[in-house]
Scaffold this active site. Sequence first.
Site, PDB file in Angstrom:
ATOM      1  N   ASN A 299       0.805  -1.225   0.000  1.00 60.75           N
ATOM      2  CA  ASN A 299       0.000   0.000   0.000  1.00 60.75           C
ATOM      3  C   ASN A 299       0.841   1.280   0.000  1.00 60.75           C
ATOM      4  O   ASN A 299       0.485   2.270  -0.626  1.00 60.75           O
ATOM      5  CB  ASN A 299      -1.001   0.003   1.154  1.00 60.75           C
TER       6      ASN A 299
ATOM      7  N   GLU B 171       3.508  -3.968  12.428  1.00 57.45           N
ATOM      8  CA  GLU B 171       2.524  -2.906  12.215  1.00 57.45           C
ATOM      9  C   GLU B 171       1.428  -3.537  11.382  1.00 57.45           C
ATOM     10  O   GLU B 171       1.628  -3.862  10.211  1.00 57.45           O
ATOM     11  CB  GLU B 171       3.175  -1.713  11.507  1.00 57.45           C
TER      12      GLU B 171
ATOM     13  N   CYS C 291      -3.787   1.493   6.680  1.00 56.91           N
ATOM     14  CA  CYS C 291      -4.151   0.964   7.994  1.00 56.91           C
ATOM     15  C   CYS C 291      -4.676   2.051   8.923  1.00 56.91           C
ATOM     16  O   CYS C 291      -5.385   1.758   9.878  1.00 56.91           O
ATOM     17  CB  CYS C 291      -2.938   0.291   8.639  1.00 56.91           C
TER      18      CYS C 291
ATOM     19  N   GLU D 210       7.722   2.155  15.515  1.00 59.31           N
ATOM     20  CA  GLU D 210       8.673   2.543  14.486  1.00 59.31           C
ATOM     21  C   GLU D 210       8.762   4.064  14.464  1.00 59.31           C
ATOM     22  O   GLU D 210       7.941   4.758  15.056  1.00 59.31           O
ATOM     23  CB  GLU D 210       8.216   2.019  13.120  1.00 59.31           C
TER      24      GLU D 210
END
Length: 455
Positions: free
Chosen positions: A132, A230, A264, A433
């Site tokens: 994505n 993630e 997301c 992150e």
Amino acid sequence: MLQELRIINPATEELEAVVPVTTPAEVDAAVRRAAEAQRKWAALPPGDRARLLRRFARVVEENTEPLARLELTEAGHPLGNARWEANNVVDLLDYAAGGVERLTGTQIPVAGGLNITVQEPLGVVAVIAPWNFPMPIAAWGTAPALAAGNAVLLKPAETTPLTALRLAEYALAAGLPEGLFQVLPGEGTVTGNALVEHPGVAKVVFTGSTTTGRHIAAECAAQTKRLTLELGGKSPNIVFADADIERAAAAAPGSFLDNTGQDCCARSRILVQRSVYDRFMELLEPAVKAFAAGDPADPATQMGPLISAAQRERVRSYVSEDAPAAIRGEVPKGKGFWYPATVLEGRPDDRTAVEEIFGPVAVAIPFEDEADAIRLANATDYGLSGSIWTRDVGRALRVSGAVAAGNLSVNSHSSVRYWTPFGGYKQSGLGRELGPGALAAFTETKNIFISSEES
């Protein structure tokens, strides 16, 4: 097992490239090359590593336009978005390079001597990136891992390996050692598994679905291997009656239509206080319909196609094109994996309100009061991101404290900045992150005590 990856342009459905896959035996050889390169890389003075990473950033910066065009081709991203993504790689490399010489340990007061800690690189890190946002998310793991003294093996998604392969070329052109940063295209179930299971890989960084993340976590647990995940999201966009309703409605389309909803962090649950719900929906409709879908190469385009025919079928499985919708936009006719912007009016327990659709679909749900808004916001297995719209600072603080999510914005839809930490609660992942702690996440802390007592 596939022998090659066929890269299809999502906007035209034309074959753009054929890329050989990486076999498990080739993964093993890549790990061995990476381990050798990593030892030499870690032995370099920190200033030299920083200079090489900045040189890498400059090479990428000089090539942002071809990178953006490549991203447009393989992922169908609008040109403006693709240019931002390429420049984000530059920013991430520069930011990580600035941390090389600041990755310091500590001195801890103890009796009988001196106690210090040092941060040492892990070794070889595997970064498994999604389709994505192929360039930025690949760089989220790659840039800090390299800066901390590690080697990186990057496995891009099956549909989007082209920009990753180009970045590896730029790394070599910038002078990074051969074998330090390698890109290994292939299937997740073959190439990805080989990386995760390899004993020479010290850490895995994965961005993708929660289901795959659980599988990777189980494999890493078998080797007590470090891991950052993630994963998915079903983020709320909470609009209170005291908010600037016009501004909130104008901003809402971008929060779930950017990248065609393949994000997301997409605010795909629009929770609006009942007293202003009708007014908000009246304002939202023209804003959604004005969100331009079309040719990704057109600078005016805001929304491109979905990544693949399979992803379009997934979105359709939640709401077919002839299903009743409160708001439905338009998309180009003909070839391309198009799906229109769609807003449904739903209930909190609807499938579309609790599952991640990963497409340009949002569900609008009214709420009664602050407690009801918090209850609805938390009524999901995910906890990645979210937005709160209110003029009341106290309410903003209370609701931010009560919503179980790793990244929240007040009167904004911002989720990701490379200088702030990013990650999720619950089924949205493990670890963080980006931000000031990014480099430390790719190190081991070693404690050293030096006795001062006379022998």
